[in-house]
Design a protein around this motif. Structure first.
Motif, mmCIF file in Angstrom:
data_model
loop_
_atom_site.group_PDB
_atom_site.id
_atom_site.type_symbol
_atom_site.label_atom_id
_atom_site.label_comp_id
_atom_site.label_asym_id
_atom_site.label_seq_id
_atom_site.Cartn_x
_atom_site.Cartn_y
_atom_site.Cartn_z
ATOM 1 N N VAL A 44 44.598 39.371 31.521
ATOM 2 C CA VAL A 44 44.726 40.822 31.610
ATOM 3 C C VAL A 44 45.009 41.286 33.020
ATOM 4 C CG1 VAL A 44 43.183 41.123 29.633
ATOM 5 C CG2 VAL A 44 42.249 41.258 31.956
ATOM 6 N N HIS A 45 44.828 40.402 33.990
ATOM 7 C CA HIS A 45 45.052 40.787 35.382
ATOM 8 C C HIS A 45 45.309 39.542 36.227
ATOM 9 C CE1 HIS A 45 40.645 40.099 36.920
ATOM 10 N NE2 HIS A 45 41.094 39.096 36.211
ATOM 11 N N THR A 46 45.728 39.792 37.467
ATOM 12 C CA THR A 46 45.812 38.756 38.488
ATOM 13 C C THR A 46 45.105 39.267 39.731
ATOM 14 O OG1 THR A 46 47.946 37.977 37.642
ATOM 15 C CG2 THR A 46 47.346 37.322 39.879
ATOM 16 N N VAL A 47 44.227 38.452 40.274
ATOM 17 C CA VAL A 47 43.508 38.779 41.506
ATOM 18 C C VAL A 47 44.147 38.001 42.646
ATOM 19 C CG1 VAL A 47 41.339 38.347 42.733
ATOM 20 C CG2 VAL A 47 41.306 39.447 40.490
ATOM 21 N N TYR A 48 44.484 38.695 43.713
ATOM 22 C CA TYR A 48 45.081 38.059 44.891
ATOM 23 C C TYR A 48 44.043 37.919 45.994
ATOM 24 C CZ TYR A 48 49.851 38.068 43.195
ATOM 25 O OH TYR A 48 50.983 37.791 42.483
ATOM 26 N N VAL A 49 43.923 36.705 46.541
ATOM 27 C CA VAL A 49 42.976 36.415 47.618
ATOM 28 C C VAL A 49 43.728 35.698 48.737
ATOM 29 C CG1 VAL A 49 40.896 35.158 48.263
ATOM 30 C CG2 VAL A 49 41.051 36.222 46.007
ATOM 31 N N PRO A 50 43.644 36.167 49.987
ATOM 32 C CA PRO A 50 44.317 35.467 51.091
ATOM 33 C C PRO A 50 43.878 34.011 51.165
ATOM 34 C CG PRO A 50 43.499 37.602 51.817
ATOM 35 C CD PRO A 50 42.939 37.383 50.444
ATOM 36 N N ALA A 51 44.821 33.125 51.442
ATOM 37 C CA ALA A 51 44.527 31.691 51.435
ATOM 38 C C ALA A 51 43.436 31.322 52.423
ATOM 39 C CB ALA A 51 45.795 30.903 51.729
ATOM 40 N N ASP A 52 43.383 32.016 53.558
ATOM 41 C CA ASP A 52 42.362 31.672 54.546
ATOM 42 C C ASP A 52 40.987 32.218 54.187
ATOM 43 O OD1 ASP A 52 43.196 34.260 54.922
ATOM 44 O OD2 ASP A 52 43.285 34.160 57.105
ATOM 45 N N ALA A 53 40.916 33.075 53.151
ATOM 46 C CA ALA A 53 39.630 33.612 52.702
ATOM 47 C C ALA A 53 39.148 32.951 51.411
ATOM 48 C CB ALA A 53 39.733 35.125 52.488
ATOM 49 N N ASP A 341 44.726 43.249 40.438
ATOM 50 C CA ASP A 341 43.508 43.855 40.989
ATOM 51 C C ASP A 341 43.319 43.346 42.409
ATOM 52 O OD1 ASP A 341 42.806 45.396 38.776
ATOM 53 O OD2 ASP A 341 41.878 43.692 37.784
ATOM 54 N N MET A 342 43.115 44.277 43.330
ATOM 55 C CA MET A 342 43.099 43.944 44.748
ATOM 56 C C MET A 342 41.710 43.948 45.369
ATOM 57 S SD MET A 342 46.309 43.557 44.811
ATOM 58 C CE MET A 342 46.638 43.249 46.548
ATOM 59 N N HIS A 343 40.684 44.327 44.603
ATOM 60 C CA HIS A 343 39.338 44.482 45.165
ATOM 61 C C HIS A 343 38.319 44.221 44.056
ATOM 62 C CE1 HIS A 343 35.788 46.655 46.748
ATOM 63 N NE2 HIS A 343 36.299 46.382 47.943
ATOM 64 N N PRO A 344 37.147 43.622 44.380
ATOM 65 C CA PRO A 344 36.135 43.388 43.342
ATOM 66 C C PRO A 344 35.736 44.657 42.592
ATOM 67 C CG PRO A 344 35.580 42.160 45.327
ATOM 68 C CD PRO A 344 36.755 43.030 45.685
ATOM 69 N N GLY A 345 35.788 45.794 43.292
ATOM 70 C CA GLY A 345 35.430 47.044 42.647
ATOM 71 C C GLY A 345 36.400 47.493 41.571
ATOM 72 N N HIS A 346 37.576 46.859 41.501
ATOM 73 C CA HIS A 346 38.523 47.172 40.433
ATOM 74 C C HIS A 346 38.177 46.471 39.122
ATOM 75 C CE1 HIS A 346 41.825 48.263 43.570
ATOM 76 N NE2 HIS A 346 41.316 49.359 43.041
#
Length: 427
Positions: A44-53, A341-346
């Motif tokens: 239902v979504h894709t979450v993006y996380v920077p590789a260094d994080a 979704d760009m943030h846990p709050g989403h």
């Protein structure tokens, strides 16, 4: 007419055979280009996380942060219902399922980002990050602990434009090689190719995938990828044709999704920053072209994201939640069943919107499908294509946790296998 009386025809068998022969090429093209939906789960979504994080605790951390946001800003079903305008009868089941989802499977699709979200790094640092990402993906997939991995996981590499092409290929190679030496490619592997403007770039990505399969003796076609639509040239070619349709063809059957990039695309067509959103007319046009180009091909379309984050005071969080919930519901109604979704709050509003959508549609869809199976029309006379859509609605609701198998079977008299038979790809 008597039971054994012969029905008259006029055309000789040779005519039918000739028509069949003349359309044999079209038949083959239909089967190749339009095999139908693959019938697999779509996140239902894709979450993006920077590789260094990215760490082994990323997925669990997002779930915990989302639960904490609920505890602080909507501690019960009534509170969430008031924020989102849910009726009491719906708010309870939605709230319970959202909390369960955030505990059990907070992220459905995770993309480890080596592109815009990653920022500038040295080659050595990116090499290390790509190798580390492969190790962590293998560890979390093999660990088997609920809530610590996503069913679908992969990387967004850099694009294949000249300035970063070598770096993109090297990162992809390191990541895939790390997965292979660590135990093989996970079933839920997803790769994303960003900033595509020409079909030739897609063909090059398909060639890279094929070369990697050859090196490791993998089955041809094992490695697929998503195409990110972030430029106007990806929608409309200089000759006025739809570039995105050519891209799907250039992928040679490896394209799995088309993902709309809200902000890059908006900027590309000149939309001012204050108006860059997934419901802007420019966004609607781009996604409509993507949707038509992908129809019947088995390639799924994903909406983009909002950059309004649910942070700050409770009123600020509630305002951001209402925006995100509304955008998600709007996308679902337009058959964009996935977004970013760009943030846990989403996460609370992503799942609240998805669950409300499927639960509101449960009884009407089940009743229409049961009537179709029983061949009783009721107030609506449905056709096979509609039965396919009704079954698809119920299956997507089951996959994400909005619906339970027992309630679907109780209302339809159908098992999951029965539902899948209506939505099976073209045979």
């Amino acid at each position: 007419m008597g039971q054994h009386e012969k029905i008259a025809t006029s055309l000789p068998a040779a005519v039918t055979e000739a028509v069949g022969a003349s359309l044999a090429g079209v038949d083959a093209e239909l089967a190749r280009r339009y095999p139908g939906d693959p019938g697999t789960r779509q996140p239902v979504h894709t979450v993006y996380v920077p590789a260094d994080a990215y760490t082994a605790g990323t997925v669990r951390s997002w779930g915990d942060q989302a639960l904490a946001a609920l505890d602080e800003h909507a501690p019960d079903a009534a509170a969430l219902g008031r924020v989102l305008g849910l009726p009491d009868a719906l708010a309870g089941p939605v709230y319970e399922r959202v909390r369960d989802k955030l505990t059990r499977e907070p992220v459905e699709d995770l993309r480890i980002d080596f592109e815009d979200g990653y920022g500038p790094h040295s080659d050595e640092e990116e090499d290390e990050a790509a190798a580390r990402a492969a190790r962590i993906v293998q560890e979390t997939y093999s660990g088997g602990t609920p809530g610590t991995s996503a069913p679908y996981t992969g990387i967004r590499m850099k694009c294949l434009e000249a300035a970063v092409r070598d770096r993109a290929i090297r990162t992809l190679d390191i990541f895939l090689s790390g997965l292979m030496t660590g135990g093989g490619l996970p079933d839920g592997l997803v790769l994303t190719l960003p900033k595509v403007t020409y079909a030739e770039q897609v063909a090059a990505m398909a060639s890279l995938a094929g070369e990697f399969e050859r090196v490791y003796g993998l089955a041809p076609g094992r490695i697929g990828f998503e195409i990110q639509i972030e430029t106007s040239q990806a929608i409309l070619a200089p000759d006025g044709t739809a570039t995105v349709a050519r891209m799907i063809d250039a992928a040679g059957g490896r394209a799995t999704g088309l993902h709309y990039g809200t902000f890059d695309y908006s900027a590309c067509v000149g939309v001012s920053a204050a108006y860059q959103a997934s419901d802007h007319p420019a966004a609607d046009h781009a996604k409509a072209v993507m949707q038509v180009a992908a129809a019947g091909t088995g390639v799924r379309v994903s909406d983009g994201s909002t950059n309004v984050l649910p942070v700050g005071s409770t009123p600020q969080v509630h305002e951001a939640w209402r925006l995100h919930y509304g955008l998600t519901r709007r996308a679902l109604a337009r058959a964009y069943y996935q977004g970013w979704d760009m943030h846990p709050g989403h996460l609370p509003t992503r799942y609240a919107a998805v669950y409300a959508f499927y639960r509101e549609g449960l009884e009407p869809a089940a009743a229409r499908l049961a009537a179709y199976v029983a061949r009783t029309a009721g107030s609506v006379m449905d056709e096979p294509a509609t039965a396919k859509a009704l079954s698809g609605h119920l299956l997507r609701g089951l996959d994400c946790g909005a619906l339970d198998p027992t309630e679907v079977t109780r209302l339809t008299g159908l098992t999951r296998a029965d539902l899948e038979s209506f939505t099976a790809p073209r045979g």
